[in-house]
Design an enzyme around this catalytic site. Structure first.
Site: not given
Ligand SMILES: Cc1ncc(COP(=O)(O)O)c(C=O)c1O
Length: 405
Positions: A122, A199, A202, A225, A363
């Site tokens: 992401h 990270d 998900q 999430k 993203c």
């Molecule tokens: C794998 C991953 N990392 C980071 C993020 C960023 O999360 P946030 O927008 O809640 O900070 C997301 C959000 O879709 C994500 O799916």
């Protein structure tokens, strides 16, 4: 475990209609819906004990502080961290990664050092590292992704070297659903001397996470999430690392003492929590974790795999269907294109049928470039999705595709 209809009954939003049709919510990778218990917990805080934390001697402040620190303990247990001071409250995964990139990376890295990420990250797990590399002269290296949407593990081993100071990879890909073999990646990275950040945005709603068993140095996720509130997230870090790191933001709460000559910083985790925190969000996250404990991980996984298998089989019957990535280990997400129809046209027409999906690059533009596509249509599943939701998606697509072909 509760039955799926029982679970659905806990989520008030699932009874609403969209465009005159019952809502079919398949955008859980973007954000999950909230059970009534989470909504009630947040409203109860504002209705009964709203006050600032840590600073007051009065009853409301004490209650709010206890609830907030109780949530920290719940997160500690949820991740199986050794101590609750290893749990830092942030506004989300993005904020968590930026703390690492601005604080740890900028103080640690020097010219020629390397940060290793992957091609399926992401943007939140790409851009902060690019910024850190720009500031320090470190180099960003990228593990390539195979046609199946999995990390190329041979290339990973070649890229990993004594120069690698940090490996930062997703536990689960938000765009393809790939579950990365993080245990293996962590072991290899550690044996070459690199630290590891995972990270987990998900992952946390889909599988148990044990940071001690994983032996990662840092792990981040977002509450929204995980059936919890927006604007709330977690950075887990081993205490030994967090203690050495400088705070990113200065202000109230993060200090031990302030004078114009010298300011000393608070202990972890408070050193990283400048200003009034998102108290309602933190307490709401605690309620979301309680909700997760009311489920059974084995059944969560089995349910999800049933839904995924049905979706792959039903959607796979459609003419012109092109799945993007076919990872052997997948969690919660299916990304696809149909012929050369633009995914946003499909998504807009599905919305008319009450079906909420995501379209676009999710993203993850570098990943889309890897597959030479502008984006996909993504259906992502949560604990309340049913076989009927999948059948409605398939039927919806059958209805709208001819309108666009
Ligand atoms: C794998 C991953 N990392 C980071 C993020 C960023 O999360 P946030 O927008 O809640 O900070 C997301 C959000 O879709 C994500 O799916």
């Amino acid at each position: 475990m509760k039955s799926i209809p029982e679970i659905r009954s806990l989520f008030p939003i699932l009874t609403r209609e969209v465009n005159g049709k019952p809502l079919v919510y398949l955008d859980n990778a973007a954000s999950t819906q909230k059970p009534q218990a989470v909504i009630d917990t947040i409203s109860d805080y504002y209705a009964r004990y709203n006050a600032n934390v840590h600073r007051g001697v009065h009853a409301l402040s004490v209650e709010a502080t206890e609830a907030m620190e109780g949530s920290r303990k719940k997160v500690q247990r949820f991740l199986n961290a050794i101590e609750d001071r290893e749990i830092i409250f942030t506004s989300g995964t993005t904020h968590s990664i930026n703390i690492l990139a601005q604080s740890w990376a900028k103080d640690t890295l020097k010219t020629g050092d390397e940060i290793l990420i992957s091609a399926l990250e992401h943007h939140s797990n790409i851009v902060p590292w690019q910024m850190a590399c720009e500031a320090t002269g470190a180099v960003l290296k990228v593990i390539p992704v195979t046609d199946a949407g999995e990390l190329d593990l041979e290339a990973f081993e070649t890229l990993l070297s004594a120069h690698t100071k940090l490996l930062s990879v997703a536990h689960v890909s938000n765009a393809l659903g790939t579950v990365n073999p993080i245990q293996k990646l962590i072991q290899k990275a550690r044996s070459s001397g690199a630290l590891v950040h995972i990270d987990g945005a998900q992952a946390v709603a889909h599988m148990p996470v044990d940071v001690q068993a994983l032996d990662c140095d840092f792990y981040s996720f977002s509450a929204h999430k995980l059936y919890g509130p927006t604007g709330m997230g977690i950075l887990y870090g081993k205490a030994s690392h967090l203690e050495k790191m400088n705070p990113l933001f200065g202000g109230g709460e993060m200090i031990k003492s302030v004078s114009f000559e010298k300011t000393t910083y608070n202990e972890i985790p408070f050193k990283f929590e400048a200003g009034t925190p998102n108290i309602a969000g933190i307490i709401g996250l605690g309620a979301a974790i309680d909700f997760m404990y009311s489920l059974d991980w084995k059944e969560v996984k089995a349910h999800e795999q049933r839904i995924l298998a049905l979706a792959l089989s039903e959607l796979g019957k459609m003419e012109g269907m092109r799945f993007i990535g076919m990872p052997a280990e997948r969690s919660g997400v299916i990304s696809f294109l149909i012929d050369d129809i633009h995914p946003s046209d499909l998504g807009t027409l599905l919305d008319k049928l009450g079906i909420a999906v995501r379209t676009g690059h999710h993203c993850a533009e570098p990943l889309m470039n890897r597959f030479q596509i502008p984006g996909t249509l993504r259906a992502s599943f949560g604990i309340y999705n049913t076989e009927e939701d999948v059948m409605l998606l398939a039927a919806g697509l059958k209805r709208v595709v001819p309108m666009l072909s």
